[in-house]
Design an enzyme around this catalytic site. Structure first.
Site, PDB file in Angstrom:
ATOM      1  N   LYS A  82      42.084  -4.747 -64.370  1.00 22.07           N
ATOM      2  CA  LYS A  82      43.296  -4.845 -63.524  1.00 22.07           C
ATOM      3  C   LYS A  82      44.442  -4.242 -64.307  1.00 22.07           C
ATOM      4  CE  LYS A  82      44.332  -8.669 -61.161  1.00 22.07           C
ATOM      5  NZ  LYS A  82      44.539 -10.140 -61.043  1.00 22.07           N
TER       6      LYS A  82
HETATM    7  O1  LIG Z   1      48.064 -12.116 -59.948  1.00 18.96           O
HETATM    8  C1  LIG Z   1      48.355 -12.968 -59.117  1.00 18.96           C
HETATM    9  C2  LIG Z   1      47.325 -13.430 -58.188  1.00 18.96           C
HETATM   10  O2  LIG Z   1      46.108 -12.779 -58.429  1.00 18.96           O
HETATM   11  C3  LIG Z   1      49.724 -13.538 -59.022  1.00 18.96           C
HETATM   12  O3  LIG Z   1      49.692 -14.743 -58.383  1.00 18.96           O
HETATM   13  P1  LIG Z   1      50.882 -15.810 -58.545  1.00 18.96           P
HETATM   14  O4  LIG Z   1      52.042 -15.302 -57.794  1.00 18.96           O
HETATM   15  O5  LIG Z   1      50.312 -17.068 -57.976  1.00 18.96           O
HETATM   16  O6  LIG Z   1      51.151 -15.928 -60.033  1.00 18.96           O
END
Ligand SMILES: O=C(CO)COP(=O)(O)O
Length: 225
Positions: free
Chosen positions: A87
């Site tokens: 990622k």
């Molecule tokens: O990378 C994220 C979800 O995969 C970010 O999520 P959050 O906004 O819950 O931190």
């Protein structure tokens, strides 16, 4: 449609992947933090054993510069397995890293997407998945559904290989809205799915069916023949 678990909790993944039709697991350093200071590579090798090769595994790089992101991606591929989707945050450095990794034939997930601009740049690099942050966008008063619909339109119009994997959900309504808007995939905490299925109305409906049966047949099971 892809549904992924956004967690690094091995117990939840082991218990719930046989139940829910999940096609993969995603994490980031903040999600991993919830597990404490786990032994990073063995943790993800175990996670892969649990989910099998047929599901996708998305693990985030840590570096902020392009070469560091590329090196991190190679480390993930070497030490977890060569099917991992690194990622990569969709920054300027991230775009450079994504282009390089796609030229090498690596699976790539573009993450930390808040805008159409980040989205179309990730699509143009040929990433496999792009991850718009649904709740975080809404919190900034961004037209989240409109952004997803526009990105889905770009992918269709330019016949791009990318899939939209919406992320950052705080409630289940956001999840269905993301799918309605054009997301191909959603990644969410297993807790959100479990909460959605445990609303009292659903369990009450099932209980009433059984009580009605019992009031007529005097049993709580179907007849043998
Ligand atoms: O990378 C994220 C979800 O995969 C970010 O999520 P959050 O906004 O819950 O931190």
């Amino acid at each position: 449609m892809d549904i992924l678990f956004d967690t690094a909790n091995l117990d939840d993944i082991e218990r719930l992947t046989p139940i829910y039709p999940v096609t993969g697991v995603t994490t980031n350093p903040s999600i991993l933090k919830k597990e404490g200071k786990v032994d990073f590579y063995p943790h993800f090798r175990r996670l892969r054993e649990i989910i099998g090769k047929e599901r996708t595994l998305h693990v985030q790089v840590l570096a902020k510069d392009a070469q560091g992101m590329i090196d991190d991606a190679h480390r993930l591929l070497d030490k977890i397995d060569d099917q991992v989707y690194p990622k990569i945050p969709t920054t300027e450095a991230g775009i450079a890293a994504m282009r390089h990794l796609k030229e090498e034939g690596v699976n790539v997930t573009a993450t930390a997407i808040y805008s159409k601009t980040q989205g179309f740049l990730a699509i143009a690099t040929g990433v496999d998945y792009l991850a718009p942050y649904y709740n975080r966008m809404q919190a900034l008063d961004i037209d989240t559904k409109g952004t997803l619909t526009a990105l889905a339109g770009f992918i269709k119009r330019f016949d791009a290989p990318s899939k939209i994997m919406a992320a950052s959900f705080k409630n289940i309504v956001q999840v269905s809205h993301a799918l309605e808007a054009g997301a191909d995939a959603v990644t969410l905490s297993p807790k959100l799915l479990r909460q959605a299925l445990s609303v009292p109305d659903i369990t009450h409906a099932v209980d009433v069916f059984i009580e009605d049966w019992e009031s007529v047949y005097g049993t709580r099971t179907l007849p043998e023949d």
